[in-house]
Scaffold this motif. Structure first.
Motif, mmCIF file in Angstrom:
data_model
loop_
_atom_site.group_PDB
_atom_site.id
_atom_site.type_symbol
_atom_site.label_atom_id
_atom_site.label_comp_id
_atom_site.label_asym_id
_atom_site.label_seq_id
_atom_site.Cartn_x
_atom_site.Cartn_y
_atom_site.Cartn_z
ATOM 1 N N SER A 18 0.822 -0.843 -0.348
ATOM 2 C CA SER A 18 0.157 0.013 -0.158
ATOM 3 C C SER A 18 0.956 1.060 -0.178
ATOM 4 C CB SER A 18 -0.786 0.274 0.959
ATOM 5 O OG SER A 18 -0.027 0.152 2.880
ATOM 6 N N GLY A 19 1.813 1.106 0.409
ATOM 7 C CA GLY A 19 3.326 2.392 0.623
ATOM 8 C C GLY A 19 3.372 2.600 -0.055
ATOM 9 N N ILE A 20 3.692 1.283 -1.420
ATOM 10 C CA ILE A 20 4.545 1.437 -2.787
ATOM 11 C C ILE A 20 3.621 1.813 -3.434
ATOM 12 C CG2 ILE A 20 5.156 -0.067 -4.664
ATOM 13 C CD1 ILE A 20 6.261 -1.743 -2.276
ATOM 14 N N ASN A 21 2.703 1.588 -3.870
ATOM 15 C CA ASN A 21 1.505 2.149 -4.420
ATOM 16 C C ASN A 21 1.255 4.112 -4.275
ATOM 17 O OD1 ASN A 21 0.957 -0.031 -5.307
ATOM 18 N ND2 ASN A 21 -0.674 -0.819 -3.941
ATOM 19 N N GLY A 22 2.166 4.527 -2.910
ATOM 20 C CA GLY A 22 1.246 5.609 -2.977
ATOM 21 C C GLY A 22 2.988 6.342 -3.199
ATOM 22 N N VAL A 23 4.269 5.712 -3.578
ATOM 23 C CA VAL A 23 5.213 6.571 -4.053
ATOM 24 C C VAL A 23 4.660 7.125 -5.615
ATOM 25 C CG1 VAL A 23 7.464 6.017 -4.655
ATOM 26 C CG2 VAL A 23 6.097 5.466 -2.550
ATOM 27 N N PRO A 24 4.734 8.025 -5.834
ATOM 28 C CA PRO A 24 4.654 8.817 -7.103
ATOM 29 C C PRO A 24 5.496 7.959 -8.249
ATOM 30 C CG PRO A 24 4.784 10.283 -5.621
ATOM 31 C CD PRO A 24 5.354 9.275 -5.609
ATOM 32 N N ILE A 25 4.532 7.568 -8.981
ATOM 33 C CA ILE A 25 5.096 6.725 -10.647
ATOM 34 C C ILE A 25 5.998 7.429 -11.101
ATOM 35 C CG2 ILE A 25 3.379 7.483 -11.814
ATOM 36 C CD1 ILE A 25 3.790 4.500 -13.372
ATOM 37 N N GLY A 26 6.048 8.513 -11.548
ATOM 38 C CA GLY A 26 7.191 9.401 -12.021
ATOM 39 C C GLY A 26 8.344 9.116 -10.952
ATOM 40 N N GLN A 27 8.300 8.830 -9.799
ATOM 41 C CA GLN A 27 10.078 8.862 -8.978
ATOM 42 C C GLN A 27 10.878 7.213 -10.709
ATOM 43 O OE1 GLN A 27 10.462 9.433 -4.620
ATOM 44 N NE2 GLN A 27 8.811 10.697 -5.315
ATOM 45 N N ALA A 28 10.015 6.210 -10.063
ATOM 46 C CA ALA A 28 10.512 5.083 -10.611
ATOM 47 C C ALA A 28 11.178 5.424 -11.869
ATOM 48 C CB ALA A 28 9.280 4.569 -10.532
ATOM 49 N N GLU A 29 9.875 6.115 -12.439
ATOM 50 C CA GLU A 29 10.588 6.550 -14.178
ATOM 51 C C GLU A 29 11.871 6.970 -14.302
ATOM 52 O OE1 GLU A 29 7.086 7.882 -15.256
ATOM 53 O OE2 GLU A 29 5.661 6.487 -15.784
ATOM 54 N N ALA A 30 11.929 8.103 -13.280
ATOM 55 C CA ALA A 30 13.017 9.101 -13.523
ATOM 56 C C ALA A 30 14.017 7.981 -12.943
ATOM 57 C CB ALA A 30 13.080 10.269 -12.353
ATOM 58 N N ALA A 31 13.718 7.130 -11.745
ATOM 59 C CA ALA A 31 15.607 6.402 -11.848
ATOM 60 C C ALA A 31 14.929 5.699 -13.303
ATOM 61 C CB ALA A 31 14.371 5.188 -10.872
ATOM 62 N N ARG A 32 14.114 5.021 -13.719
ATOM 63 C CA ARG A 32 15.158 4.114 -14.757
ATOM 64 C C ARG A 32 15.689 5.241 -15.816
ATOM 65 N NH1 ARG A 32 9.511 1.690 -13.725
ATOM 66 N NH2 ARG A 32 8.706 2.711 -14.864
ATOM 67 N N SER A 33 14.774 5.844 -16.102
ATOM 68 C CA SER A 33 15.752 6.992 -16.602
ATOM 69 C C SER A 33 17.148 7.424 -16.906
ATOM 70 C CB SER A 33 14.693 8.464 -17.312
ATOM 71 O OG SER A 33 15.518 9.008 -16.453
ATOM 72 N N LEU A 34 17.753 7.180 -15.480
ATOM 73 C CA LEU A 34 19.082 7.135 -15.293
ATOM 74 C C LEU A 34 19.289 6.589 -14.592
ATOM 75 C CD1 LEU A 34 18.143 9.389 -11.626
ATOM 76 C CD2 LEU A 34 19.530 10.156 -13.870
ATOM 77 N N GLY A 35 19.250 5.067 -15.288
ATOM 78 C CA GLY A 35 19.469 3.662 -15.511
ATOM 79 C C GLY A 35 19.798 2.672 -14.562
ATOM 80 N N LEU A 36 19.151 3.259 -13.641
ATOM 81 C CA LEU A 36 18.693 1.951 -12.485
ATOM 82 C C LEU A 36 18.141 0.609 -12.721
ATOM 83 C CD1 LEU A 36 18.310 4.535 -9.442
ATOM 84 C CD2 LEU A 36 20.058 3.621 -10.325
ATOM 85 N N GLY A 37 18.309 -0.379 -12.340
ATOM 86 C CA GLY A 37 17.933 -1.078 -12.275
ATOM 87 C C GLY A 37 16.263 -1.102 -11.651
ATOM 88 N N PHE A 38 15.156 -2.691 -11.955
ATOM 89 C CA PHE A 38 14.654 -2.420 -10.854
ATOM 90 C C PHE A 38 14.904 -2.679 -8.993
ATOM 91 C CE2 PHE A 38 11.506 -5.893 -8.792
ATOM 92 C CZ PHE A 38 10.706 -4.630 -8.704
ATOM 93 N N SER A 39 15.986 -3.653 -9.453
ATOM 94 C CA SER A 39 16.385 -3.937 -7.566
ATOM 95 C C SER A 39 16.576 -2.469 -7.552
ATOM 96 C CB SER A 39 17.231 -5.273 -8.137
ATOM 97 O OG SER A 39 18.600 -4.895 -8.438
ATOM 98 N N GLN A 40 16.989 -1.515 -8.095
ATOM 99 C CA GLN A 40 17.931 -0.558 -7.808
ATOM 100 C C GLN A 40 16.712 0.240 -7.030
ATOM 101 O OE1 GLN A 40 20.716 0.090 -10.730
ATOM 102 N NE2 GLN A 40 22.243 0.278 -9.202
ATOM 103 N N THR A 41 15.980 0.673 -8.211
ATOM 104 C CA THR A 41 15.009 1.013 -8.138
ATOM 105 C C THR A 41 14.013 1.415 -6.599
ATOM 106 O OG1 THR A 41 14.929 2.201 -10.394
ATOM 107 C CG2 THR A 41 13.058 2.199 -9.457
#
Length: 216
Positions: A105-128
């Motif tokens: 439930s907390g994960i669902n509350g994290v703005p999805i844009g932050q995960a997308e920004a992390a991926r755009s920086l080259g972070l993998g799933f586990s790092q994100t």
């Protein structure tokens, strides 16, 4: 209350076992629950299915059956784990889905844009997940997580009720059988020691919520 005072060493011994069950079971549940929560949001479909099935089965199984399986069925199958260790494993396994769902439930509350920004920086799933998503999810879900630990504190009584561990409830049961005319006093003593854990945890949840919780 004389029976409580006279048997205070027994209460303290049982209380120490309860704290041990809470600490080890809680840490195990947090670790396992975090893994399950990460699997629930994994891009790999198989991991999501396994985590979902695990969560639904364990969450809807009575704790008594989980304890019986770990403490009685496993030895029949050849396990040589001490009953106390088996009880810790049962508590960790049973509690982990509730931890996982609170974290999800907390994960669902994290703005999805932050995960997308992390991926755009080259972070993998586990790092994100480990560096960006989970830290915020933990802070968002502090009260639910502590409520799960409060429930775990009370659930330790099932380990004493099913088996041969002299935790707090087991001590209370023994004293109640030995002092039938003072059952109420014995149970009040047991409740007092449980409250020594649950009430501070409740205050801690409120304090941390005010201090750390990230606003959605």
């Amino acid at each position: 209350m004389d029976v409580v005072v006279e048997n205070l060493p027994l209460y303290l011994e049982g209380f120490s076992v309860t704290l041990l069950l809470l600490a080890v079971g809680g840490i195990g549940a947090l670790v396992l629950g975090t893994v399950i929560a990460a699997m629930r949001i994994s891009p790999i479909a198989t991991l999501r299915v396994v985590a979902t099935v695990y969560t639904e089965i364990i969450r809807n199984t009575p704790l008594t059956l989980v304890v019986i399986f770990c403490a009685i069925i496993l030895p029949i199958l050849g396990s040589e784990l001490p009953y106390l260790i088996a009880g810790m494993i049962a508590l960790a396994v049973y509690t982990s889905p509730f931890i996982a769902e609170a974290l999800r439930s907390g994960i669902n509350g994290v703005p999805i844009g932050q995960a997308e920004a992390a991926r755009s920086l080259g972070l993998g799933f586990s790092q994100t997940v480990s560096l960006i998503v989970l830290p915020q999810a933990f802070r968002m879900t502090i009260p639910p997580l502590i409520n799960v630990l409060i429930a775990l504190t009370k659930n330790t009584s099932v380990v004493g009720g099913v088996g041969f561990v002299s935790e707090l409830f087991g001590v209370g049961r023994t004293l109640a059988n030995a002092h039938g005319d003072a059952v109420i006093a014995v149970l009040v003593g047991v409740a007092f020691f449980y409250l020594l854990v649950t009430v501070p945890l409740g205050f801690l949840a409120t304090r941390l919520e005010r201090k750390w919780v990230v606003q959605r």
